[in-house]
Scaffold this motif. Structure first.
Motif, PDB file in Angstrom:
ATOM      1  N   ALA A  33      24.470 -56.145 -47.986  1.00 55.41           N
ATOM      2  CA  ALA A  33      24.029 -57.010 -49.090  1.00 55.41           C
ATOM      3  C   ALA A  33      23.778 -58.455 -48.659  1.00 55.41           C
ATOM      4  N   PRO A  34      24.630 -59.054 -47.804  1.00 55.70           N
ATOM      5  CA  PRO A  34      24.341 -60.435 -47.385  1.00 55.70           C
ATOM      6  C   PRO A  34      23.028 -60.588 -46.611  1.00 55.70           C
ATOM      7  N   HIS A 104      20.810 -67.793 -39.070  1.00 51.78           N
ATOM      8  CA  HIS A 104      21.958 -67.654 -38.164  1.00 51.78           C
ATOM      9  C   HIS A 104      23.111 -68.567 -38.561  1.00 51.78           C
ATOM     10  N   ARG A 105      22.799 -69.755 -39.086  1.00 55.53           N
ATOM     11  CA  ARG A 105      23.869 -70.638 -39.568  1.00 55.53           C
ATOM     12  C   ARG A 105      24.527 -70.049 -40.827  1.00 55.53           C
ATOM     13  N   ARG A 106      23.731 -69.433 -41.665  1.00 54.37           N
ATOM     14  CA  ARG A 106      24.260 -68.813 -42.886  1.00 54.37           C
ATOM     15  C   ARG A 106      25.313 -67.759 -42.543  1.00 54.37           C
ATOM     16  N   TRP A 116      36.947 -64.034 -40.291  1.00 52.23           N
ATOM     17  CA  TRP A 116      36.862 -62.899 -39.384  1.00 52.23           C
ATOM     18  C   TRP A 116      37.254 -63.332 -37.975  1.00 52.23           C
ATOM     19  N   SER A 117      37.777 -62.421 -37.219  1.00 52.55           N
ATOM     20  CA  SER A 117      38.382 -62.790 -35.938  1.00 52.55           C
ATOM     21  C   SER A 117      37.379 -62.920 -34.791  1.00 52.55           C
ATOM     22  N   GLY A 118      36.191 -62.360 -34.948  1.00 55.92           N
ATOM     23  CA  GLY A 118      35.225 -62.363 -33.851  1.00 55.92           C
ATOM     24  C   GLY A 118      34.553 -63.712 -33.658  1.00 55.92           C
ATOM     25  N   ALA A 119      33.650 -63.755 -32.666  1.00 52.45           N
ATOM     26  CA  ALA A 119      32.907 -64.984 -32.344  1.00 52.45           C
ATOM     27  C   ALA A 119      31.847 -65.235 -33.408  1.00 52.45           C
ATOM     28  N   THR A 120      32.027 -66.288 -34.192  1.00 57.81           N
ATOM     29  CA  THR A 120      31.122 -66.532 -35.314  1.00 57.81           C
ATOM     30  C   THR A 120      29.712 -66.881 -34.851  1.00 57.81           C
ATOM     31  N   GLU A 121      29.585 -67.634 -33.755  1.00 56.14           N
ATOM     32  CA  GLU A 121      28.257 -68.037 -33.287  1.00 56.14           C
ATOM     33  C   GLU A 121      27.460 -66.822 -32.840  1.00 56.14           C
ATOM     34  N   GLY A 126      23.208 -62.929 -33.632  1.00 51.18           N
ATOM     35  CA  GLY A 126      22.872 -61.513 -33.566  1.00 51.18           C
ATOM     36  C   GLY A 126      22.340 -60.984 -34.883  1.00 51.18           C
ATOM     37  N   THR A 127      22.960 -61.392 -35.975  1.00 46.06           N
ATOM     38  CA  THR A 127      22.506 -60.953 -37.291  1.00 46.06           C
ATOM     39  C   THR A 127      21.099 -61.460 -37.572  1.00 46.06           C
ATOM     40  N   ALA A 128      20.836 -62.709 -37.212  1.00 42.37           N
ATOM     41  CA  ALA A 128      19.497 -63.277 -37.423  1.00 42.37           C
ATOM     42  C   ALA A 128      18.447 -62.512 -36.622  1.00 42.37           C
ATOM     43  N   ILE A 129      18.759 -62.182 -35.399  1.00 45.29           N
ATOM     44  CA  ILE A 129      17.813 -61.417 -34.581  1.00 45.29           C
ATOM     45  C   ILE A 129      17.520 -60.074 -35.244  1.00 45.29           C
TER      46      ILE A 129
END
Length: 351
Positions: A33-34, A104-106, A116-121, A126-129
């Motif tokens: 959804a996001p 990607h900033r969103r 969340w524990s993972g690397a946010t950057e 990755g999501t933006a790609i």
């Protein structure tokens, strides 16, 4: 039909297409959804220039009697544009797009807010790609299922494929200039032509003409009009990237300077700069922490050297060439009026 009416129809076609895709994604997982929300937000902005040029290229080539599917086919270019913008913002490390956080900033913010524990950057980029890739795939799907008859869809497909290849190559050339920093007007113009000019105006016009079954003569006339207008459009965009009002551009003032974009405006400035001015420009250009004082200092150099005036003269020259080409073309009536209006909209945006 007016250009404003075309824009409304394009908006409706985009909304309808994404809404048709929505259930399938949410059936995979509600966690998607996001991504849909981010795409919805991005698609609400934009001037819809590419669909407009596609539509009026179709109209000019005689397609006005076979309107089925043309708006949806033209609207698919907005999904291609969304893909390019999302990926471009990752490559440029841009914080904003159209007055809101870049994709990607969103998603970096989402990861931080959810703790969340993972690397946010890495997650955000990755999501933006992936969302950009999805938009690229959907642009093709929307085009192919637009409702334009198969013969004309096939004719347009060749143009669509070429356009996608050119914009990817232009994006690479842009990255190359950023790291190589040759700083020549010739190199910057090559980026302008393939990253933006063809993709924004010339190819959408050609796509519309192909979808109408236009003659080679009409296609050639649209090329003579579209190529110089596309260059003028991007040169204006380069000026706005330095001197534009954030309320109009959707980006912070001087953002292109922070990103270190090697535009024609910068190349014109370097050609005219003293060694001291060139040293300041090279030192500050591309500094992500560039503050308002630094932006103002670079603006003074760009204006003081005559770089801005030279770029404005180029815009005027290319716009005049486009107007002359349209005047010489055998395009009349509603199509000519619309293309004249679009030329003004593309080159005289407010700083």
């Amino acid at each position: 039909m007016s250009t404003s009416r075309i824009r409304k129809e394009v908006d409706a076609a985009l909304l309808a297409f994404v809404d048709r895709q929505r259930p399938a994604l949410l059936a995979i997982s509600p966690d998607l959804a996001p991504m849909l929300a981010a795409l919805d937000a991005l698609l609400t902005g934009g001037k819809r220039l590419r669909p407009a040029f596609c539509y009026w290229g179709w109209h000019a080539a005689g397609g006005r009697d076979r309107r089925d599917g043309i708006v949806a086919a033209a609207a698919s270019l907005e999904l291609l544009q969304a893909s390019a913008l999302i990926h471009d913002d990752v490559m440029d490390s841009s914080d904003t797009r159209r007055g809101q956080p870049s994709v990607h900033r969103r998603f970096q913010s989402l990861a931080r807010e959810q703790d969340w524990s993972g690397a946010t950057e890495t997650f955000g980029e990755g999501t933006a790609i992936l969302l950009g890739d999805l938009c690229l795939a959907w642009s093709s799907e929307m085009y192919e299922t637009s409702g334009v008859d198969g013969e004309h869809i096939a004719r347009g497909r060749e143009v669509y494929n070429l356009m996608r290849t050119e914009v990817m190559c232009g994006q690479y050339l842009d990255l190359l200039e950023g790291v190589r920093g040759s700083g020549t007007v010739e190199a910057a113009l090559r980026v302008v032509e393939f990253k933006s000019a063809k993709y924004t105006i010339e190819r959408p016009l050609h796509l519309g003409a192909a979808l109408a079954g236009g003659t080679p003569e009409v296609t050639a006339a649209l090329r003579e009009y579209g190529r110089p207008l596309g260059i003028a459009f991007q040169l204006r965009d380069d000026v706005l990237g330095v001197f534009g009002d954030p309320a109009e551009t959707g980006k912070p003032a001087g953002d292109d300077l922070r990103e270190g974009k090697r535009t024609v405006l910068i190349a014109q400035t370097l050609e005219r700069a003293s060694p001291a001015q060139a040293a300041v420009l090279e030192r500050l250009l591309g500094d992500p922490g560039l503050d308002r004082a630094g932006v103002d200092e670079l603006r003074e150099i760009i204006e003081g050297t005559g770089g801005l005036a030279a770029c404005e003269a180029m815009i005027d020259r290319y716009a005049e060439n486009a107007a002359k080409a349209l005047g010489d073309a055998s395009i009349s009536g509603e199509s000519r009026i619309a293309l004249e209006e679009l030329a003004v909209a593309a080159t005289t945006r407010q700083a």
